[in-house]
Design a protein around this motif. Sequence first.
Motif, mmCIF file in Angstrom:
data_model
loop_
_atom_site.group_PDB
_atom_site.id
_atom_site.type_symbol
_atom_site.label_atom_id
_atom_site.label_comp_id
_atom_site.label_asym_id
_atom_site.label_seq_id
_atom_site.Cartn_x
_atom_site.Cartn_y
_atom_site.Cartn_z
ATOM 1 N N ALA A 72 -2.124 9.948 2.825
ATOM 2 C CA ALA A 72 -2.469 8.542 3.044
ATOM 3 C C ALA A 72 -1.308 7.648 2.592
ATOM 4 O O ALA A 72 -0.949 6.685 3.280
ATOM 5 C CB ALA A 72 -3.745 8.189 2.294
ATOM 6 N N GLU A 95 1.709 8.074 4.995
ATOM 7 C CA GLU A 95 1.496 7.383 6.264
ATOM 8 C C GLU A 95 1.501 5.877 6.091
ATOM 9 O O GLU A 95 1.940 5.156 6.993
ATOM 10 C CB GLU A 95 0.192 7.862 6.901
ATOM 11 N N THR A 118 -9.787 4.740 15.697
ATOM 12 C CA THR A 118 -8.653 4.853 14.775
ATOM 13 C C THR A 118 -7.464 5.503 15.470
ATOM 14 O O THR A 118 -6.324 5.069 15.320
ATOM 15 C CB THR A 118 -9.066 5.677 13.538
ATOM 16 N N ARG A 147 -3.671 4.119 15.811
ATOM 17 C CA ARG A 147 -2.533 4.940 15.358
ATOM 18 C C ARG A 147 -1.550 5.208 16.498
ATOM 19 O O ARG A 147 -0.330 5.215 16.284
ATOM 20 C CB ARG A 147 -3.027 6.272 14.774
ATOM 21 N N ALA A 185 -4.604 1.100 7.539
ATOM 22 C CA ALA A 185 -5.638 2.144 7.564
ATOM 23 C C ALA A 185 -6.911 1.695 6.854
ATOM 24 O O ALA A 185 -6.891 0.826 5.979
ATOM 25 C CB ALA A 185 -5.097 3.411 6.897
ATOM 26 N N PRO A 214 -6.500 2.979 2.746
ATOM 27 C CA PRO A 214 -5.053 2.854 2.558
ATOM 28 C C PRO A 214 -4.537 3.733 1.417
ATOM 29 O O PRO A 214 -5.216 3.915 0.408
ATOM 30 C CB PRO A 214 -4.863 1.368 2.229
ATOM 31 N N ASP A 262 -7.948 -1.440 10.877
ATOM 32 C CA ASP A 262 -9.028 -0.464 10.961
ATOM 33 C C ASP A 262 -10.057 -0.781 9.877
ATOM 34 O O ASP A 262 -9.837 -0.492 8.702
ATOM 35 C CB ASP A 262 -8.460 0.956 10.785
#
Lengths: 272, 201
Positions: A161, A164, B36, B40, B75, B78, B144
């Motif tokens: 995580a 990314e 998602t 991405r 995200a 995160p 997201d």
Amino acid sequence: MSSYVSLSPADLALASILILVNAGVSMAFRLGLERTLLLTTLRMVVQLLLIGLVLRWIFQQTSPLWTLLLASIMIAAAGREAITRQERRIAGWSSYGLGTGTLLMVGTFATIFAVGGVISPDPWYAPRYVLPILGMVLGNSLTGIALSLDTLTSTAWRERAAIEARLALGQPRLMALRETTRRALKTGMTPILNAMAASGIVSLPGMMTGQILAGVDPVEATKYQVLIMFLIAGSTALGVLLATFGGVLLITDDRHRLRLDRLVTKEKAPAG
Amino acid sequence: MLRVEQLTIPGLPDLTFEVGDGQCLAIEGPSGIGKTRLLRAIADLDDVPGQVFLDGAERHEMPAAQWRRQVRFAAAEPGWWGETARHSIEEAGGTLERIEKMTSDLGLDPAILDRPVSQLSTGERLRLALVRALADQPRVILLDEPTGALDKASAALAEELIRYQILAGRTVALVSHDRGQIERLADLRLQLADPAAGGSP
């Protein structure tokens, strides 16, 4: 060398009683290791006997071709060992290619450095020098390489995580994986640093012990051991560096994406 | 303007759509359908066939880093690195002033930036991740579930910050399960559906 005592098969049979202690522990605590222990012991004895015979024959030949052949087999086997037991390894042949390629490079480098620059045996490819040096370099480098690749893939998995998030911010892959890379490098280097720090006080390295038992003067044995330590340290560092950065490139792609889909876990790994 | 052409996400029909500057696209659909994965793919974080253009320039015409500095994915869960939130937010870029302003706009004391990330609540982390995603003012923002784990008051503040981004001319693609939020923010809607589930006799 009057001090050299040859061992008879009966001497070795006597020593093998010690393995019964392992068997006893296994049985007392129901570890279920008896079968593995028996097979591993037999495997070790057979492997060592065979290599003893092979080495005796190859030393008699002093042929560069036979030396090269045995060296190639050693490198291929080490490359396989470096990868096989990884928890999460890079799928397909690329991980074996990375392990074997790295070991080929550092093994060749360290061995040629030793026989070409330091020991200078005659001829320079004398198998009596080349093969044991290569073996020690490979054995230690593969530990470092295996540890660093294992750390790289498991850390990248755990920290995916964060990695990314960094990639999403537009960081290039080497930067996004900087802490992961650093951890992998450090873990790969640790065993050789420990070995160097402990040698002489905690442990007498195997090579040196062997030479002393075979009747060589301890100071002469020490000199060779120091040489070997330098070779091992240098080649491990080089191997860890190459394997880690190679690994970083394999778990990412040229669009700077994290490609953990290229990892297989141990259970799911296809046989072979 | 963000334009998506023939983007092929497994399990979904090829997707083609446009979102203009200052517009917000809501992406809807059942869990696991690929919302998602769509975000991405737009950020080029997954290898997905098809084309994505920002003002006529395709993502693969420029280095990935340059694309993601303009097209930003945030995200739902995160990730963090370094000791404090400030560490990773400052690595993202943006002025200190803007970072602290956005932090307080989201109802957080800027002092929180210097606390260890591991001591922060899920909601605090989610809001700080929004700050991080917006800090260097990317052109396109792919969110997201930005308010998924937030209480009502915090969610309203986050929504306000997102609305401000849209008004400032940025393009937003939003995945949200909050229907009211979609009503309030979205100019366009994209409904994702499994072609096999709906279309088969």
